[in-house]
Design a protein around this motif. Structure first.
Motif, PDB file in Angstrom:
ATOM      1  N   LYS A 105      33.594  35.014  70.173  1.00 58.04           N
ATOM      2  CA  LYS A 105      34.412  33.816  69.974  1.00 58.04           C
ATOM      3  C   LYS A 105      33.554  32.550  70.037  1.00 58.04           C
ATOM      4  O   LYS A 105      33.722  31.645  69.216  1.00 58.04           O
ATOM      5  CB  LYS A 105      35.515  33.777  71.042  1.00 58.04           C
ATOM      6  N   LEU A 108      31.641  32.160  66.822  1.00 58.28           N
ATOM      7  CA  LEU A 108      32.527  31.850  65.692  1.00 58.28           C
ATOM      8  C   LEU A 108      32.978  30.397  65.728  1.00 58.28           C
ATOM      9  O   LEU A 108      33.120  29.750  64.694  1.00 58.28           O
ATOM     10  CB  LEU A 108      33.743  32.787  65.707  1.00 58.28           C
ATOM     11  N   ASP A 207      32.320  38.476  60.707  1.00 59.24           N
ATOM     12  CA  ASP A 207      32.742  38.783  62.076  1.00 59.24           C
ATOM     13  C   ASP A 207      32.942  40.298  62.153  1.00 59.24           C
ATOM     14  O   ASP A 207      33.889  40.848  61.590  1.00 59.24           O
ATOM     15  CB  ASP A 207      34.055  38.015  62.329  1.00 59.24           C
ATOM     16  N   TYR A 210      35.046  44.473  65.243  1.00 62.01           N
ATOM     17  CA  TYR A 210      35.592  45.840  65.325  1.00 62.01           C
ATOM     18  C   TYR A 210      34.667  46.845  64.633  1.00 62.01           C
ATOM     19  O   TYR A 210      35.119  47.885  64.153  1.00 62.01           O
ATOM     20  CB  TYR A 210      37.013  45.868  64.730  1.00 62.01           C
TER      21      TYR A 210
END
Ligand code: PLP
Length: 391
Positions: A105, A108, A207, A210
């Motif tokens: 986070k 980003l 990103d 996952y």
């Protein structure tokens, strides 16, 4: 008590959409109901034991009680390079192509401030992870949305973006496996992305939160596996999901050295790096056998299968996610909006679902469910929904 006014910058930040949902859920919980919360994205499993043990040992090291090196420990950068080479056959220069982050986070949110001037344009997926919006606003930059639609496997269609928008865009966020849709990317799509970004001088910020979670034997691919990717962008990786380390706050960016330098420079001004004991435990996580990651992936896959099977059994026509720990399900036609459906589910079934419009306009018509509770609870959720006779 005197109240000091907040800055204009703070006042222009996007509203935290999901705070509202949390408040509604708390109200129902306070009334004593047994709530099944599928609305959040917080991994439910503990950090694997060998990583905790590495941390316990590292905490004892007095060297780590001092300030960490500003741009992070060399041993962690080398472990990251080893991990990318081993897992994705991608070569990373630990000296120039890695930035250590306080979780994905942080990176980003920092990226727009590193690359964009006020008014500059960045392309953002819709639906998408709302923290992208915060970083863009902090940079006073401008978002242009890239719709992710089922007809295009929730991948952006670059041909449909207006030419003037593309001409102005300086950067782009992408995220596969995708939150919230559960879609994964293909190597063809990433190739197309590199071509599009190169032609239009756009920095791609992929990103890969996952990255470890892919189903049906298909392992998610890294953007950096694509030829030319490092020339056009970076990838942001986090320990939060792969190793259940969300509370530890550790992640990294890898890729284009100029973007990595910009991230490091901004961080030089804002922080001293992450606690070195955490960096040592993180390096240990990357360099150890990845059995715990395989087991976690199998756990999510099994939960996914149980959830999708149970919902299809009750007549809800749902598509199984290919990766991430989210299922993105269509709202039944009788409901006017995602919000109305999610409210109804909370009130009548005490099942929490995140309304899709919280992730952007193109999220309307869907709800997001997290696979972050036991199979028994997922089956129980389906049972409660069945009793409402909606399908
Ligand atoms: C798409 C996506 N990116 C990034 C993150 C950030 O994770 P962290 O800050 O814990 O690394 C999350 C967390 O939920 C996420 O869903």
């Amino acid at each position: 008590m005197k109240t000091f006014e907040q800055s204009h910058l703070l006042n222009t930040l996007p509203k935290q959409f999901f705070a509202n949902l949390v408040a509604k859920v708390n109200k129902i919980v306070e009334q004593g109901y047994d709530v099944i919360n599928l609305g959040q994205g917080n991994p439910d499993q503990p950090t694997p034991k060998h990583i905790i043990e590495a941390m316990q040992k590292a905490v004892e090291n007095p060297e780590y009680h001092k300030y960490s090196p500003f741009r992070g420990q060399q041993f962690l950068k080398e472990a990251i390079a080893t991990f990318y080479e081993r897992e994705y056959s991608v070569k990373i220069d630990p000296a120039k192509e890695v930035a250590i982050l306080f979780g994905g986070k942080a990176g980003l949110v920092e990226v727009p401030q590193c690359l964009l001037n006020p008014g500059d344009v960045i392309l953002v997926p819709d639906p998408g992870y709302p923290d992208y919006w915060s970083g863009v606003e902090l940079a006073r930059a401008k978002m242009e949305m890239m719709p992710l639609e089922r007809e295009n496997q929730f991948l952006p269609d670059y041909n449909r973006l207006p030419e003037d928008v593309v001409a102005k865009a300086k950067a782009m966020f992408l995220n596969y496996p995708n939150n919230p849709t559960g879609a994964t990317a293909t190597s063809e799509f990433f190739q197309e992305t590199v071509e599009f970004a190169t032609q239009n001088d756009i920095c791609v910020v992929h990103d890969f939160a996952y990255g470890a979670i892919g189903f049906d034997g298909k392992r998610p691919i890294s953007f950096l596996e694509t030829e030319g990717a490092k020339e056009t962008g970076i990838e942001i990786y986090t320990f939060s999901k792969t190793f259940n380390m969300a509370g530890w706050r550790i992640g990294f960016a890898v890729g284009n050295p100029s973007v990595i330098e910009a991230l490091n420079l901004l961080q030089d001004h804002m922080y001293v790096s992450v606690f070195s004991a955490i960096q040592e435990a993180a390096a240990h996580a990357l360099l150890s056998p990845q059995t715990c990651v395989e087991e976690l992936n199998a756990l999510y896959e099994s939960r996914r299968n149980v959830l999708i099977h149970a919902f299809r059994e009750i007549g809800w026509d749902v598509t199984a996610p290919a990766g991430s720990f989210f299922a993105w399900l269509p709202v039944p036609k009788e409901f006017a909006s995602s919000q109305a459906f999610s409210d109804y589910m909370l009130e009548k079934a005490h099942v929490v679902m995140a309304p899709g419009n919280g992730f952007g306009d193109y999220g309307e018509g869907y709800v997001r469910l997290g696979l972050l509770t036991s199979e028994e609870r997922l089956v129980e959720a389906a049972k409660r929904i069945k009793a409402l006779n909606l399908f």
